[in-house]
Design an enzyme around this catalytic site. Sequence first.
Site, short mmCIF file in Angstrom:
data_model
loop_
_atom_site.label_atom_id
_atom_site.label_comp_id
_atom_site.label_asym_id
_atom_site.label_seq_id
_atom_site.Cartn_x
_atom_site.Cartn_y
_atom_site.Cartn_z
N TYR A 149 86.76 -2.65 -39.79
CA TYR A 149 88.04 -3.34 -39.88
C TYR A 149 88.54 -3.61 -38.46
O TYR A 149 88.91 -2.68 -37.74
CB TYR A 149 88.99 -2.46 -40.68
CG TYR A 149 90.41 -2.93 -40.88
CD1 TYR A 149 90.84 -4.20 -40.52
CD2 TYR A 149 91.34 -2.08 -41.47
CE1 TYR A 149 92.14 -4.61 -40.73
CE2 TYR A 149 92.64 -2.46 -41.70
CZ TYR A 149 93.04 -3.73 -41.33
OH TYR A 149 94.34 -4.12 -41.54
N LYS A 191 86.11 -6.79 -42.04
CA LYS A 191 87.40 -7.42 -42.26
C LYS A 191 87.99 -7.69 -40.88
O LYS A 191 88.22 -6.75 -40.10
CB LYS A 191 88.34 -6.53 -43.06
CG LYS A 191 89.71 -7.20 -43.26
CD LYS A 191 90.82 -6.24 -43.59
CE LYS A 191 92.16 -6.99 -43.53
NZ LYS A 191 93.32 -6.09 -43.70
#
Length: 307
Positions: A136, A164
């Site tokens: 992330y 992400k």
Amino acid sequence: MKLPLTGIVPPLITPLCGRDELDVAGLERLIEHVLSGGISGLFILGTTGEGPCLSYRLRAELVKRVCQQVRQRVPVLVGITDTSFIESVNVARAAAESGADVLVVAPPYYLPEAQPELQEYLDHLVPELPLPLFIYNMPALTKVHFELDTVRRAMDEPRIIGLKDSSGDMNYFKSAVSLIKRRPDWSLLIGPEEKLFDALQLGGGGGVNGGANLFPKLYVQVVAAHRAGNLACAQELQRQIQRVSDALYRIGKYSSSIIKGIKCAASCLGICDDFMAEPFHRFRADERDLVKARLKEIAADLSKLNL
């Protein structure tokens, strides 16, 4: 779980009714609300979910309740980001025991690490994890990027299955798209919803977008229209997403206004309580009235689009 994971994966807000108490009924309504919109997964204990602000006890309760209610209808992704390596592993193990599908980790915050240290962190973390892992990229809050060379090396680990990206840097995202040709199973999702259409145009697989807590069908339909080649429709829907952002995320002068706006709007829609994890507080009466007025206008227009 089918890989790569694509579509819309809402970063679920965490409904609270007290300092260390879940709004259980609100959580149940929220889950069914987003599932009814055709979303592809749920991401809990992320930034929008105020994950780092919650006690470990409450995090475990949230994961268990979400997994029990979802019942494998969609994958459940669980954030394990922490300043403590051991606590990240503990949350990961609790998530696996509750039936979660994927773990998500951002660089440990507070003490910024260099890229070799970040890579070594992943090398040590992955063998301890019972589930596949998303990385992330959230440099605005962690102070550290997952630089592209680190992402490239992460792709050599088969148990790391996606990225992400919440950097908002579309040049970075474009470069990340070029890397995924090496891994057909690799997922690449965009965080800032204002850039969802642009990310799809570059070859991204979808988004982890906060507004999907409120209007999941809107976000899902952007992806669907783009997949169908109806770019004019996708662009028009993207303009509606921008409207949600402009109307609800910029009330007040603090960066916390984004989460406050989403939680307040969810409360106004009758979904869940808008209690915030400390040190933050919910919108006051004047701000809430403004959210109500803007939300009414947005909802009216989206209803004309069957959204």
